[in-house]
Design a protein around this motif. Structure first.
Motif: not given
Length: 404
Positions: A53-59, A141-143, A146-151
């Motif tokens: 999560k900190l590195l904005q990556l999937t597992s 809530a939508y924001v 999206l913070l957990d999504a890849r971007k």
């Protein structure tokens, strides 16, 4: 000995963390992070979800990153570095470019969120705060989702900015509804997002909004302090700077600081004049315009007890009243009628004062955070034992019952 996991260190830096900050976020020692990046040890399974999560990556991406740079141990002296093909650097550059541009968010989604915030801010003058608050909750809530999504990094910043605006607006609505704890939490969230996004105007608006809150509670000295803090942060030429200056002027008016009040009014009018008159005034809560300067001047002068407030209040009413139907008035017209009532009472024009106060209260545009302003007029009418006092009191109590 395993080679360094260079890509892990690069990803940490790109995500804005020093080794110490990354260690704190994961509740480990800095030496543990160093050992991860040297390839000496692997993160524990329970640490990996937070790390991803900190590195904005999937597992899966995290697993690939942790294994990609670790080379097998080879025979020979430890100072011999295995040669790498030249095209490895080229492929690494391509991969970095692909990762930077990969996104599950997209420009269209962010643009839609930004447009929605503007629509909500423009609906503020004519919409009950409780109605707007529900929509703000949904979009906030939508924001968060999206913070957990890849971007991309650019998209991440835009998301922080729109999240900051929504949190700030949510705080404003909570203040209007006298929901103090929720307002405080929303303001803190907005400040955090503003600082992460390096967006000083949002941060300045947070201080200005808090200044308005304490002003409505009667702490005028604190309101001045917060307004000045907002002015120190706000970029030159922004609406936040103008509004914070106006807020200081209103607080000083309540304290009877006439010299400082007039100086603040002059600064506000000067800054507002540079904005020009828009072809289509949008009534955006966070975008100043010369018409707002009129309204704040009317309030400030009325609180100072200056009869010069009357023409300003009347001009606001004339400009913004769409019809004789008070239920269609924007909130600023209701406030201008309260300002006008205060001035007329001081001038012993009692019938007109009661009529203006009655219109403001019956409009339904006086939100809970402004009830005290209407009550000031009601109390003044009752103190003079005017025949309109019972009717005005009844209207005020009815307003409180509707908002309860």
């Amino acid at each position: 000995m395993a080679a360094k996991r260079q890509r892990l260190a690069q990803r940490r830096k790109a995500s804005g963390y020093t080794q110490e900050q990354f260690a704190d976020a994961l509740k480990v020692d800095r030496t543990t992070v160093q050992r991860w990046e040297k390839g000496e040890v692997d993160p524990q399974p329970h640490q990996r979800p937070k790390m991803a999560k900190l590195l904005q990556l999937t597992s899966r991406e995290l697993d690939e990153l942790l294994t990609a740079d670790v080379l097998p141990v080879t025979a020979g002296p430890s100072w011999i570095v295995p040669a790498q093909p030249a095209n490895d650097d080229e492929m690494a550059a391509w991969e970095l470019s692909r990762r930077v541009q990969a996104s599950d968010v997209g420009d269209e989604t962010l643009t839609r969120l930004e447009r929605t915030f503007d629509e909500l801010a423009m609906a503020y003058p004519v919409t009950p705060p409780a109605d707007l608050l529900e929509r703000v909750r949904q979009h906030s809530a939508y924001v968060v989702k999206l913070l957990d999504a890849r971007k991309t990094l650019s998209e991440h910043r835009r998301l922080l900015v729109v999240g900051g605006w929504l949190s700030l607006f949510g705080a404003t609505l909570h203040i209007d509804l006298k929901q103090e704890h929720a307002a405080t939490a929303s303001l803190q969230a907005a400040v955090t997002l503003a600082r992460q996004a390096e967006h000083p105007e949002i941060e300045a608006w947070c201080f200005e909004t808090d200044a308005w809150r304490v002003l409505t509670d009667g702490d005028y000295a604190k309101a001045i302090e917060l307004s000045q803090a907002a002015q120190a942060i706000a970029p030159v030429g922004t609406s936040a700077l103008i509004q914070a200056t106006a807020q200081e002027g209103r607080a000083r008016a309540r304290l009877g600081h006439s010299t400082e009040t007039y100086a603040a009014i002059e600064r506000v009018q000067g800054m507002a004049a540079k904005l020009g008159i828009p072809d289509r005034p949008k009534e955006h809560h966070y975008q100043y315009d010369p018409a707002k300067a009129l309204a704040y001047t009317a309030t400030t002068l009325a609180w100072l007890g200056d009869a010069a407030a009357e023409p300003y209040a009347r001009e606001v009413i004339a400009r913004l009243s769409p019809s004789d139907d008070v239920s269609k008035w924007p909130r600023r017209v209701a406030s201008a009628n309260i300002d006008l009532a205060l001035v007329l009472l001081a001038d012993n024009r009692l019938d007109e004062a009661c009529d203006s106060a009655q219109k403001a209260i019956m409009s339904g545009r006086v939100v809970p955070s402004n009830h005290w302003r209407a009550l000031e007029v009601v109390n003044a009418v009752e103190a003079r034992q005017l025949p309109e006092a019972p009717e005005l009191r009844e209207a005020y109590e009815g307003l409180k019952a509707i908002e309860a």
